[in-house]
Design a protein around this motif. Structure first.
Motif, PDB file in Angstrom:
ATOM      1  N   ARG A   1       0.833  -1.219   0.000  1.00  0.00           N
ATOM      2  CA  ARG A   1       0.000   0.000   0.000  1.00  0.00           C
ATOM      3  C   ARG A   1       0.861   1.260   0.000  1.00  0.00           C
ATOM      4  NH1 ARG A   1      -5.423  -0.725   3.523  1.00  0.00           N
ATOM      5  NH2 ARG A   1      -5.569  -2.972   3.389  1.00  0.00           N
TER       6      ARG A   1
ATOM      7  N   LYS B   1       2.117   1.906  -3.414  1.00  0.00           N
ATOM      8  CA  LYS B   1       1.063   2.339  -4.311  1.00  0.00           C
ATOM      9  C   LYS B   1       0.617   3.768  -4.014  1.00  0.00           C
ATOM     10  CE  LYS B   1      -3.672   1.040  -5.527  1.00  0.00           C
ATOM     11  NZ  LYS B   1      -4.801   0.208  -5.115  1.00  0.00           N
ATOM     12  N   PHE B   2       0.269   4.023  -2.764  1.00  0.00           N
ATOM     13  CA  PHE B   2      -0.349   5.308  -2.449  1.00  0.00           C
ATOM     14  C   PHE B   2       0.655   6.455  -2.404  1.00  0.00           C
ATOM     15  CE2 PHE B   2      -3.584   2.376  -0.529  1.00  0.00           C
ATOM     16  CZ  PHE B   2      -4.521   2.590  -1.516  1.00  0.00           C
TER      17      PHE B   2
ATOM     18  N   PHE C   1       0.061   4.651   7.766  1.00  0.00           N
ATOM     19  CA  PHE C   1       0.130   3.339   7.117  1.00  0.00           C
ATOM     20  C   PHE C   1       1.022   2.380   7.898  1.00  0.00           C
ATOM     21  CE2 PHE C   1      -1.260   6.180   3.874  1.00  0.00           C
ATOM     22  CZ  PHE C   1      -2.037   5.429   3.015  1.00  0.00           C
TER      23      PHE C   1
ATOM     24  N   GLU D   1      -8.002   3.638   1.807  1.00  0.00           N
ATOM     25  CA  GLU D   1      -6.563   3.355   1.741  1.00  0.00           C
ATOM     26  C   GLU D   1      -6.035   2.726   3.030  1.00  0.00           C
ATOM     27  OE1 GLU D   1      -7.976   6.263   1.127  1.00  0.00           O
ATOM     28  OE2 GLU D   1      -7.441   6.925  -0.897  1.00  0.00           O
TER      29      GLU D   1
END
Ligand SMILES: [Zn+2]
Length: 153
Positions: free
Chosen positions: A27, A30-31, A76, A151
């Motif tokens: 993640r 990606k983010f 995250f 997300e």
């Protein structure tokens, strides 16, 4: 020397994001658009830790994260450790802290928010009260718990 240490020191210069919870490494790539840059990136997923758990790790060559950039990762990976590497040595090591604001990573859960229609980067202000975190949108001014965001959920 432990395996863990060798993983961290395997690049000549750059940033190693260590101790990411398993599953969050992908993640983050990606983010945060990390793969859009030409830097050589090595990713380890579900690596065993010394204490019997698993972690993800991301090594980015030739890019040195600022503290501000690193702190953007904390929603995250709240337990992430940042290692700054130069000449194969760890020259700086720290854990991430919640930033004051998160920009351009999360999209507003409010479907009526103007940020979805305008070519603007999303922007959320991080507010903590006791143990709870809320993110308030710069554009619609609504506040959300982190788990509301696709997300982060
Ligand atoms: Zn909004």
């Amino acid at each position: 020397m432990s395996n863990n240490k060798m993983q961290v020191q395997a690049i000549e210069k750059g940033t190693v994001i260590d101790h990411i919870a398993p599953g969050m490494g992908i993640r983050i790539l990606k983010f945060f658009d990390l793969t859009d840059k030409p830097d050589c990136i090595t990713v380890g997923l579900n690596l065993p830790t010394a204490d019997g758990y698993q972690k993800d790790i991301i090594k980015i060559e030739n890019t040195i994260f600022s503290r501000e950039q690193a702190n953007q990762l904390s929603l995250f990976a709240e337990s992430a450790t940042i290692n700054i590497i130069n000449n194969f040595q760890v020259v700086e090591k720290y854990t991430v802290n919640l930033p004051d604001a998160v920009a351009a990573v999360l999209s507003c859960p409010n479907s009526n928010c103007i940020s979805h229609d305008e070519p603007v980067d999303s922007r959320f202000y991080v507010k903590t009260r006791q143990d709870s975190i809320k993110l308030s949108c710069h554009y619609c001014e609504k506040a959300f718990q982190p788990r509301i965001f696709k997300e982060l959920s």
